[in-house]
Design a protein around this motif. Sequence first.
Motif, PDB file in Angstrom:
ATOM      1  N   GLN A  69      43.818  39.280  89.880  1.00  0.00           N
ATOM      2  CA  GLN A  69      44.662  39.301  91.076  1.00  0.00           C
ATOM      3  C   GLN A  69      44.302  38.232  92.101  1.00  0.00           C
ATOM      4  OE1 GLN A  69      44.057  43.299  92.339  1.00  0.00           O
ATOM      5  NE2 GLN A  69      45.156  44.166  90.614  1.00  0.00           N
ATOM      6  N   ILE A  70      43.246  37.478  91.847  1.00  0.00           N
ATOM      7  CA  ILE A  70      42.821  36.436  92.786  1.00  0.00           C
ATOM      8  C   ILE A  70      43.713  35.211  92.620  1.00  0.00           C
ATOM      9  CG2 ILE A  70      40.922  34.848  93.355  1.00  0.00           C
ATOM     10  CD1 ILE A  70      40.435  37.713  94.295  1.00  0.00           C
ATOM     11  N   SER A  71      44.074  34.599  93.725  1.00  0.00           N
ATOM     12  CA  SER A  71      44.911  33.402  93.704  1.00  0.00           C
ATOM     13  C   SER A  71      44.261  32.307  92.865  1.00  0.00           C
ATOM     14  CB  SER A  71      45.117  32.893  95.132  1.00  0.00           C
ATOM     15  OG  SER A  71      45.712  31.621  95.120  1.00  0.00           O
ATOM     16  N   SER A  72      45.061  31.627  92.081  1.00  0.00           N
ATOM     17  CA  SER A  72      44.543  30.522  91.269  1.00  0.00           C
ATOM     18  C   SER A  72      44.132  29.330  92.138  1.00  0.00           C
ATOM     19  CB  SER A  72      45.587  30.092  90.237  1.00  0.00           C
ATOM     20  OG  SER A  72      46.762  29.657  90.891  1.00  0.00           O
ATOM     21  N   SER A  73      44.501  29.346  93.394  1.00  0.00           N
ATOM     22  CA  SER A  73      44.121  28.278  94.325  1.00  0.00           C
ATOM     23  C   SER A  73      42.721  28.471  94.902  1.00  0.00           C
ATOM     24  CB  SER A  73      45.122  28.206  95.475  1.00  0.00           C
ATOM     25  OG  SER A  73      46.405  27.927  94.986  1.00  0.00           O
ATOM     26  N   ILE A  74      42.138  29.636  94.652  1.00  0.00           N
ATOM     27  CA  ILE A  74      40.789  29.944  95.139  1.00  0.00           C
ATOM     28  C   ILE A  74      39.826  29.868  93.960  1.00  0.00           C
ATOM     29  CG2 ILE A  74      39.305  31.688  96.211  1.00  0.00           C
ATOM     30  CD1 ILE A  74      41.379  30.903  98.182  1.00  0.00           C
ATOM     31  N   ASP A  75      38.854  28.991  94.053  1.00  0.00           N
ATOM     32  CA  ASP A  75      37.830  28.900  93.009  1.00  0.00           C
ATOM     33  C   ASP A  75      36.821  30.021  93.196  1.00  0.00           C
ATOM     34  OD1 ASP A  75      38.856  26.568  91.827  1.00  0.00           O
ATOM     35  OD2 ASP A  75      37.769  25.297  93.246  1.00  0.00           O
ATOM     36  N   THR A  76      36.305  30.532  92.085  1.00  0.00           N
ATOM     37  CA  THR A  76      35.212  31.497  92.162  1.00  0.00           C
ATOM     38  C   THR A  76      33.920  30.764  91.824  1.00  0.00           C
ATOM     39  OG1 THR A  76      35.595  32.205  89.876  1.00  0.00           O
ATOM     40  CG2 THR A  76      36.646  33.507  91.613  1.00  0.00           C
TER      41      THR A  76
END
Length: 95
Positions: A69-76
């Motif tokens: 569910q995390i945005s693909s624009s946010i790197d982990t």
Amino acid sequence: MLYTLSRSPWQVDIHALLRLVRSGDDILLMQNGVVAALHDSRYVAVLLASPARVVALENDVEARGLVAQISSSIDTISYTEFVNLTVKHASQMAW
């Protein structure tokens, strides 16, 4: 500067945080702060519009079952990369 957001975005003033952010800064979403990176969250667009790089701590995303569910624009990032951010930035502000 490294800004760490560890509380839910509904419990902090994100806009106050973003008024402090400058180019070259990093914002790390950790603990309950990773909720701000949810794909359709109203907060993800606001964070990504800032001049700072926004990342989320991978272990906290996984612990909350939010990987898909995390945005693909946010790197982990890993804990090792978190340590690298603390080395990169002499100053840190926790939110």
